[in-house]
Design a protein around this motif. Structure first.
Motif, short mmCIF file in Angstrom:
data_model
loop_
_atom_site.label_atom_id
_atom_site.label_comp_id
_atom_site.label_asym_id
_atom_site.label_seq_id
_atom_site.Cartn_x
_atom_site.Cartn_y
_atom_site.Cartn_z
N VAL A 1 -6.31 9.22 10.97
CA VAL A 1 -5.24 8.47 11.27
C VAL A 1 -4.28 9.39 12.05
O VAL A 1 -3.68 10.43 11.38
CB VAL A 1 -4.65 7.66 10.11
CG1 VAL A 1 -3.30 7.08 10.65
CG2 VAL A 1 -5.44 6.80 9.57
N SER A 2 -3.79 8.95 13.25
CA SER A 2 -2.80 9.56 14.07
C SER A 2 -1.47 8.68 13.93
O SER A 2 -1.57 7.64 14.65
CB SER A 2 -3.20 10.48 15.32
OG SER A 2 -2.34 10.91 15.96
N ARG A 3 -0.39 9.21 13.60
CA ARG A 3 0.89 8.51 13.95
C ARG A 3 1.87 9.21 14.89
O ARG A 3 2.05 10.44 14.78
CB ARG A 3 1.58 8.60 12.40
CG ARG A 3 0.92 7.43 11.69
CD ARG A 3 1.88 7.40 10.31
NE ARG A 3 1.10 6.58 9.35
CZ ARG A 3 0.22 6.74 8.56
NH1 ARG A 3 -0.39 8.01 8.63
NH2 ARG A 3 -0.58 5.81 7.64
N TYR B 1 5.17 9.33 16.89
CA TYR B 1 6.79 8.52 17.05
C TYR B 1 7.32 8.92 18.28
O TYR B 1 6.90 10.09 19.04
CB TYR B 1 7.44 9.05 15.74
CG TYR B 1 6.67 8.84 14.45
CD1 TYR B 1 6.96 7.70 13.88
CD2 TYR B 1 5.90 9.83 13.92
CE1 TYR B 1 6.50 7.51 12.55
CE2 TYR B 1 5.24 9.48 12.64
CZ TYR B 1 5.58 8.59 11.84
OH TYR B 1 5.23 8.17 10.75
N SER C 1 9.35 13.76 16.53
CA SER C 1 8.03 13.40 16.62
C SER C 1 7.06 14.45 17.01
O SER C 1 5.81 14.38 16.87
CB SER C 1 8.08 12.41 17.60
OG SER C 1 8.30 12.85 19.07
N SER D 1 9.44 3.34 19.50
CA SER D 1 8.10 2.80 18.81
C SER D 1 7.24 3.79 18.03
O SER D 1 7.54 5.07 18.27
CB SER D 1 7.47 1.73 19.48
OG SER D 1 8.15 0.73 20.02
N GLN D 2 6.02 3.29 17.34
CA GLN D 2 5.30 4.22 16.73
C GLN D 2 4.21 3.75 17.27
O GLN D 2 3.72 2.45 17.00
CB GLN D 2 5.47 4.12 15.08
CG GLN D 2 4.22 4.97 14.51
CD GLN D 2 4.36 4.84 12.90
OE1 GLN D 2 5.49 4.65 12.41
NE2 GLN D 2 3.34 4.65 12.39
N ILE D 3 3.06 4.45 17.44
CA ILE D 3 1.69 4.29 17.73
C ILE D 3 0.79 4.82 16.53
O ILE D 3 0.93 6.01 16.47
CB ILE D 3 0.98 4.64 19.14
CG1 ILE D 3 2.00 4.01 20.05
CG2 ILE D 3 -0.43 4.29 19.31
CD1 ILE D 3 1.62 4.37 21.64
N ARG D 4 -0.13 4.00 16.24
CA ARG D 4 -0.92 4.44 14.69
C ARG D 4 -2.19 4.15 15.28
O ARG D 4 -2.88 3.15 15.74
CB ARG D 4 -0.80 3.81 13.71
CG ARG D 4 -1.33 4.51 12.41
CD ARG D 4 -1.17 3.83 10.96
NE ARG D 4 -2.22 2.68 10.89
CZ ARG D 4 -1.46 1.49 10.67
NH1 ARG D 4 -0.17 1.41 10.36
NH2 ARG D 4 -2.32 0.54 10.61
N GLU E 1 -6.50 4.83 14.41
CA GLU E 1 -7.22 4.95 13.39
C GLU E 1 -8.59 5.04 13.88
O GLU E 1 -9.07 4.22 14.50
CB GLU E 1 -7.24 3.83 12.18
CG GLU E 1 -5.89 3.58 11.74
CD GLU E 1 -5.83 2.36 10.84
OE1 GLU E 1 -6.88 1.72 10.65
OE2 GLU E 1 -4.71 1.95 10.52
N THR F 1 4.18 -0.20 16.16
CA THR F 1 5.32 -0.77 15.32
C THR F 1 6.67 -0.63 16.23
O THR F 1 6.75 0.53 16.50
CB THR F 1 5.35 -0.14 14.03
OG1 THR F 1 4.20 -0.19 13.28
CG2 THR F 1 6.67 -0.55 13.43
#
Length: 111
Positions: A67-69, A71, A17, A57-60, A62, A51
């Motif tokens: 867009v930042s993902r 992990y 991540s 989990s993953q936080i996205r 916008e 998610t």
């Protein structure tokens, strides 16, 4: 000190991540990626999508075209961020509506 979230040590190692941190303070959210902080108004965040995975989990986030993902965060911590962000946004919207109501009441009392 504002609430902060980041990947767990295991999540960072197993999901690759990288080094990131999220912070909520006042009406803004700060995403720090590799030591570089990006501050955005809560109301400018168009979407927060969590998610959930089995362990991490993953936080996205916008904001416009950005867009930042993020992990590697523990699922319970991602859920806590999601709740805190929603509460911050709701509080901001309530304050804005209250100010609009107060302004309308002042205009009505002047008539």
């Amino acid at each position: 000190m504002p609430p902060t979230w980041q990947p767990s040590a295991w999540g960072k190692a197993l999901t690759s991540s990288g080094d990131w941190k999220l912070a909520l303070h006042g009406d803004s959210v700060t995403v720090t990626l590799g030591g570089v902080a990006i501050v955005t108004a809560v109301e400018d965040v168009e979407a927060v999508v969590v998610t959930r995975g089995l362990f991490w989990s993953q936080i996205r986030l916008e904001v416009g075209e950005w867009v930042s993902r993020l992990y590697g965060i523990r699922s319970k911590d991602a859920a806590a961020f999601e709740r805190a962000f929603a509460a911050s946004l709701k509080s901001l919207q309530l304050r804005q509506r209250s100010a609009e109501f107060d302004a309308a009441a002042r205009r009505a009392s002047l008539d």
